[in-house]
Design a protein around this motif. Structure first.
Motif, mmCIF file in Angstrom:
data_model
loop_
_atom_site.group_PDB
_atom_site.id
_atom_site.type_symbol
_atom_site.label_atom_id
_atom_site.label_comp_id
_atom_site.label_asym_id
_atom_site.label_seq_id
_atom_site.Cartn_x
_atom_site.Cartn_y
_atom_site.Cartn_z
ATOM 1 N N HIS A 164 2.221 -18.647 28.933
ATOM 2 C CA HIS A 164 2.920 -19.826 28.428
ATOM 3 C C HIS A 164 2.259 -21.129 28.867
ATOM 4 O O HIS A 164 2.722 -22.208 28.503
ATOM 5 C CB HIS A 164 4.379 -19.799 28.876
ATOM 6 C CG HIS A 164 5.112 -18.575 28.406
ATOM 7 N ND1 HIS A 164 5.214 -18.246 27.073
ATOM 8 C CD2 HIS A 164 5.743 -17.580 29.086
ATOM 9 C CE1 HIS A 164 5.887 -17.110 26.948
ATOM 10 N NE2 HIS A 164 6.212 -16.688 28.151
ATOM 11 N N LEU A 165 1.183 -21.019 29.646
ATOM 12 C CA LEU A 165 0.400 -22.201 30.024
ATOM 13 C C LEU A 165 -0.660 -22.402 28.950
ATOM 14 O O LEU A 165 -1.675 -21.709 28.926
ATOM 15 C CB LEU A 165 -0.254 -21.998 31.393
ATOM 16 C CG LEU A 165 -1.095 -23.169 31.915
ATOM 17 C CD1 LEU A 165 -0.213 -24.378 32.205
ATOM 18 C CD2 LEU A 165 -1.858 -22.757 33.168
ATOM 19 N N VAL A 170 4.291 -23.679 35.162
ATOM 20 C CA VAL A 170 4.600 -22.613 34.206
ATOM 21 C C VAL A 170 5.396 -21.490 34.856
ATOM 22 O O VAL A 170 6.292 -20.902 34.238
ATOM 23 C CB VAL A 170 3.303 -22.082 33.547
ATOM 24 C CG1 VAL A 170 2.467 -21.248 34.512
ATOM 25 C CG2 VAL A 170 3.627 -21.293 32.292
ATOM 26 N N LYS A 184 6.860 -23.470 27.295
ATOM 27 C CA LYS A 184 5.429 -23.698 27.145
ATOM 28 C C LYS A 184 5.045 -24.948 27.932
ATOM 29 O O LYS A 184 5.738 -25.968 27.863
ATOM 30 C CB LYS A 184 5.057 -23.895 25.672
ATOM 31 C CG LYS A 184 5.402 -22.727 24.767
ATOM 32 C CD LYS A 184 4.645 -21.476 25.135
ATOM 33 C CE LYS A 184 4.905 -20.363 24.126
ATOM 34 N NZ LYS A 184 4.345 -19.070 24.573
ATOM 35 N N ILE A 185 3.952 -24.858 28.661
ATOM 36 C CA ILE A 185 3.426 -26.020 29.379
ATOM 37 C C ILE A 185 2.177 -26.491 28.654
ATOM 38 O O ILE A 185 1.188 -25.760 28.551
ATOM 39 C CB ILE A 185 3.099 -25.683 30.844
ATOM 40 C CG1 ILE A 185 4.351 -25.176 31.576
ATOM 41 C CG2 ILE A 185 2.520 -26.909 31.549
ATOM 42 C CD1 ILE A 185 5.477 -26.182 31.682
ATOM 43 N N ASN A 216 1.836 -32.421 32.793
ATOM 44 C CA ASN A 216 2.483 -31.179 32.364
ATOM 45 C C ASN A 216 3.717 -31.490 31.522
ATOM 46 O O ASN A 216 4.697 -32.046 32.021
ATOM 47 C CB ASN A 216 2.895 -30.341 33.573
ATOM 48 C CG ASN A 216 1.725 -29.615 34.204
ATOM 49 O OD1 ASN A 216 0.721 -29.349 33.546
ATOM 50 N ND2 ASN A 216 1.844 -29.290 35.481
#
Length: 238
Positions: free
Chosen positions: A96-97, A111, A135-136, A143
């Motif tokens: 998700h990063l 994240v 999500k990041i 961020n």
């Protein structure tokens, strides 16, 4: 599974004494100028580029599908370590990063923290979900957290998650994905020039994990360290 197979093949080719399996946080420190084997394959964005070696990263299984990888696991009786706590939680938070992992205490913490909190809160409310992640994105110095939950929960759940995330020092902005949005993505030249790769990233990799329709604006990256893509910005569509 993917990284386990990559490590297995590397040990077979080079010998066990020459292969080390590391957590993401230790790779940059230990690898230095050595080649790093990854588990990229046809099920992910890098695999779709068919670029086997890039920026000291190498994928020996880049041309294989998930079914072919499962066949390897079965044939050699490989032990796949299971991660994740329940059916709703993702095994790997780093997916998700959507930017480079340069600083574990900043990018990595954001994240990890965000994707623990979202499930902690949803579990406490007993809220059933099809999608739940944070999500990041954003430039390396910022961020931006995008909260994705589907079906959309009551306001009180959103409010609690937002309140916790905005108090976290590694997170600079927090937004709820509850309407269509446009993502600006910087991609390496291999992806930028390949329409099939861009289509797969949008439709196969990103859209299924967002709680609202997405549109992508592609830009060619000049960052040599970028192996795949980086979501640098976003805006909600009017």
């Amino acid at each position: 599974m993917d990284s386990t197979i990559a490590a297995f093949l590397a040990k077979e080719a080079l010998g066990p004494e020459k292969v080390r399996k590391l957590k993401m946080s230790g790779v940059r420190e230990v690898a230095k100028d050595y080649l790093v084997a990854t588990g990229a394959n046809q099920s992910d964005s890098w695999g779709k580029t068919c670029i086997k070696v890039m920026n000291n990263l190498y994928s020996p299984i880049i041309g294989l599908t998930k079914d072919e990888l499962r066949t390897i696991v079965k044939k050699y009786n490989l032990n796949i370590r299971r991660v994740g706590e329940n059916a709703h939680r993702e095994g790997c938070k780093l997916k998700h990063l959507l930017k480079l992992l340069i600083n574990m205490d900043y990018h990595g913490r954001a994240v990890s923290f965000a994707n623990e909190i979202i499930h902690d809160v949803l579990d406490r409310y007993g809220y059933k979900r099809e999608i739940a992640n944070v999500k990041i994105i954003g430039p390396l110095s910022k961020n931006i957290a995008l909260i994705n939950i589907k079906p959309y929960p009551p306001k009180e759940i959103y409010d609690e998650i937002v309140e916790i995330l905005v108090s976290e020092k590694s997170i600079d902005e927090v937004h709820i994905v509850d309407r269509p949005l446009e993502l600006t993505i910087s991609a390496n030249p291999g992806i930028f020039g390949n329409e099939e790769s861009k289509y797969w990233i949008e439709k196969g990799r990103l859209q299924p994990e967002f709680a609202a329709p997405i549109k992508i604006i592609w830009k060619k990256s000049k960052n040599e360290r970028l192996a795949t893509f980086h979501v640098v910005d976003f805006k909600f569509e009017e």
